[in-house]
Design a protein around this motif. Sequence first.
Motif, mmCIF file in Angstrom:
data_model
loop_
_atom_site.group_PDB
_atom_site.id
_atom_site.type_symbol
_atom_site.label_atom_id
_atom_site.label_comp_id
_atom_site.label_asym_id
_atom_site.label_seq_id
_atom_site.Cartn_x
_atom_site.Cartn_y
_atom_site.Cartn_z
ATOM 1 N N SER A 51 36.252 57.396 32.317
ATOM 2 C CA SER A 51 36.145 56.975 33.709
ATOM 3 C C SER A 51 35.482 55.606 33.821
ATOM 4 N N VAL A 52 34.408 55.405 33.062
ATOM 5 C CA VAL A 52 33.712 54.113 33.079
ATOM 6 C C VAL A 52 34.652 52.999 32.630
ATOM 7 N N PHE A 53 35.417 53.259 31.575
ATOM 8 C CA PHE A 53 36.350 52.249 31.056
ATOM 9 C C PHE A 53 37.371 51.853 32.118
ATOM 10 N N SER A 54 37.957 52.837 32.777
ATOM 11 C CA SER A 54 38.961 52.557 33.796
ATOM 12 C C SER A 54 38.345 51.867 35.015
ATOM 13 N N GLU A 55 37.191 52.357 35.442
ATOM 14 C CA GLU A 55 36.539 51.748 36.615
ATOM 15 C C GLU A 55 36.095 50.327 36.320
ATOM 16 N N HIS A 56 35.599 50.096 35.103
ATOM 17 C CA HIS A 56 35.192 48.751 34.694
ATOM 18 C C HIS A 56 36.366 47.784 34.812
ATOM 19 N N LEU A 57 37.539 48.203 34.353
ATOM 20 C CA LEU A 57 38.730 47.366 34.472
ATOM 21 C C LEU A 57 39.107 47.138 35.936
ATOM 22 N N GLY A 58 38.870 48.159 36.773
ATOM 23 C CA GLY A 58 39.120 47.990 38.198
ATOM 24 C C GLY A 58 38.300 46.848 38.774
ATOM 25 N N PHE A 59 37.032 46.775 38.412
ATOM 26 C CA PHE A 59 36.179 45.685 38.877
ATOM 27 C C PHE A 59 36.597 44.362 38.238
ATOM 28 N N ASN A 60 37.017 44.381 36.952
ATOM 29 C CA ASN A 60 37.502 43.170 36.294
ATOM 30 C C ASN A 60 38.615 42.521 37.110
ATOM 31 N N VAL A 61 39.565 43.340 37.527
ATOM 32 C CA VAL A 61 40.719 42.832 38.271
ATOM 33 C C VAL A 61 40.348 42.535 39.720
ATOM 34 N N TRP A 62 39.490 43.364 40.295
ATOM 35 C CA TRP A 62 39.094 43.174 41.697
ATOM 36 C C TRP A 62 38.502 41.784 41.921
ATOM 37 N N VAL A 63 37.709 41.298 40.970
ATOM 38 C CA VAL A 63 37.004 40.029 41.177
ATOM 39 C C VAL A 63 37.682 38.857 40.485
ATOM 40 N N ILE A 64 38.883 39.057 39.960
ATOM 41 C CA ILE A 64 39.540 37.993 39.213
ATOM 42 C C ILE A 64 39.728 36.732 40.058
ATOM 43 N N TRP A 65 39.889 36.926 41.373
ATOM 44 C CA TRP A 65 40.125 35.769 42.240
ATOM 45 C C TRP A 65 38.881 34.911 42.445
ATOM 46 N N THR A 66 37.714 35.443 42.155
ATOM 47 C CA THR A 66 36.505 34.623 42.277
ATOM 48 C C THR A 66 36.538 33.462 41.296
ATOM 49 N N ILE A 67 37.198 33.641 40.157
ATOM 50 C CA ILE A 67 37.333 32.571 39.173
ATOM 51 C C ILE A 67 38.616 31.787 39.376
ATOM 52 N N VAL A 68 39.679 32.470 39.762
ATOM 53 C CA VAL A 68 40.967 31.798 39.968
ATOM 54 C C VAL A 68 40.853 30.690 41.004
ATOM 55 N N VAL A 69 40.189 30.981 42.140
ATOM 56 C CA VAL A 69 40.161 29.997 43.231
ATOM 57 C C VAL A 69 39.403 28.732 42.860
ATOM 58 N N THR A 70 38.456 28.827 41.945
ATOM 59 C CA THR A 70 37.693 27.633 41.565
ATOM 60 C C THR A 70 38.482 26.727 40.625
ATOM 61 N N ASN A 71 39.652 27.181 40.172
ATOM 62 C CA ASN A 71 40.459 26.388 39.239
ATOM 63 C C ASN A 71 41.845 26.050 39.770
ATOM 64 N N MET A 72 42.221 26.595 40.917
ATOM 65 C CA MET A 72 43.568 26.376 41.426
ATOM 66 C C MET A 72 43.805 24.935 41.849
ATOM 67 N N GLY A 73 42.782 24.267 42.338
ATOM 68 C CA GLY A 73 42.929 22.860 42.703
ATOM 69 C C GLY A 73 43.282 22.022 41.486
ATOM 70 N N ASN A 74 42.575 22.257 40.394
ATOM 71 C CA ASN A 74 42.865 21.543 39.151
ATOM 72 C C ASN A 74 44.230 21.908 38.590
ATOM 73 N N ALA A 75 44.730 23.106 38.948
ATOM 74 C CA ALA A 75 46.044 23.545 38.468
ATOM 75 C C ALA A 75 47.183 22.970 39.293
ATOM 76 N N GLY A 76 46.858 22.174 40.334
ATOM 77 C CA GLY A 76 47.888 21.471 41.079
ATOM 78 C C GLY A 76 48.289 22.069 42.406
ATOM 79 N N PHE A 77 47.525 23.040 42.914
ATOM 80 C CA PHE A 77 47.872 23.662 44.196
ATOM 81 C C PHE A 77 47.188 22.906 45.324
#
Length: 489
Positions: A51-77
């Motif tokens: 359960s911990v393993f699966s839930e941990h991955l849930g949080f990994n994916v849930w917050v992925i956009w916190t890092i994506v948005v800080t790099n999208m400008g440099n990626a050309g968007f």
Amino acid sequence: MTATADAIVKTQVPDFEYQRRGRWLDHWNPEDERFWESGGKRTAWKNLALSVFSEHLGFNVWVIWTIVVTNMGNAGFAFMQGEQALNNALLLTSVPVLVGAALRVPYTFAIPKFGGRAFTAFSASMLLFPCLGLAYFINQPNTSMGVFLVLAALAGFGGGNFSSSMANISFFFPEGKKGAALGINAAGGNLGVAVTQLALPLVIALGTTVVAKSPEGYRLGLTMAALIWVPFIVLAAIGALLFMDSITSAKPDGQSYKLAMTNKHNWVMAFLYVGTFGSFIGFSFAFPTLIRANFPELENVGILVALGNLAFLGALVGSFTRPFGGWLADRMGGGAKITLGVFVSQAAGIGLILIALELHSFPLYLAAFLILFVLTGIGNGSTYRMIPTIFSAQSKKRAAEIGQDPAEAAASAKRQAGAALGVVGAVGAFGGFLLQQALRLSNIHLGSMTPAFGAYAVLFLVMGGVTWWFYLRSEFAVQRIPSLAYANV
């Protein structure tokens, strides 16, 4: 005990044989010591680990956009460049919080209906969609922001995993060990925020190293960041399906859920949880963006960029202090004193953040936020610990008044607390969405996020007052919830 009596006991409370492969458990009685030691304990811990393993991955994916948005400008968007970047970033990171909050209630009820094994496998599998979608569209520079808003919403499925995981694990452990098990489960999930915010900047930096610091390099890094979780998600889904168990007796009790939903303390605690978990998840999602917006000069410090400007430290300390908050609550009679202290201290922490912004001091800004994250972690543990205490105390009082069987009252209290935890968790997560929106709207309409921070400080003091009013005024507590200060379930 005679041989006949001993045989009767064995018939009533059979030993439990541990099995490695998953199955439906038609008889589950962790409160019986022999049952627990003969295989129940190994089964419970097996399910907790998966359960911990699966839930941990849930949080990994849930917050992925916190890092994506800080790099999208440099990626050309283009929509993540210039003056609109900050507001669009806060919008993209708040959408997963909103969806995750909305899913927490149905995810809580899904465990009794579908079983922990099947639903954990399903909820893990759903994480593939936001990851694969992001990996594809991040390589399409002309993709509109609307598409990315949909992908961000899909990432919200990871936020719902918390409620289903907590509801499932609560059935496996005896009362005396449930607090520790739920603390481990919650902390293991929350750590996913820190892991993502540490690992993904390093992965993105690797991509820019391979292709150089160009839009193509950032797109490669972001693609790698999206795909890195895919093999682990597949492993979690298969592992849950093969090795986890479902408990047949974990069925919903409509009367208990109705009682919980009509109990005012359910909604009082939901309000308080906005100030603890809502702050934790809201600031966790916003922290990387806030650092980048307030201290743009850090982009010239390569090691800090590779480490995500140390934003991962916030979620890290907040996750590790959550079990400590539950432990303190156990030692101090239910958690209300701890929760009150947390809210007052959080208001002071906001003041320290504003001073750091005025001085433009990144070290002080980081230290102030880390203090705030420590407090949210402690508050998460103490408020969550208060819920079963409150329902237990009320059930005991009602049982004494109407002559109800104490065992029946205790069972009803557990079911009511379980229902309340799902709603409280959902409202708390929704508080994280409101926090981010307050920052965004304050910046759009008032030209600064300082008014929003000031409002948070006032709100924390109000929440401290609510805690005192309902759970620390001795006369009120004795009259309404006589055993609140001493109940320890």
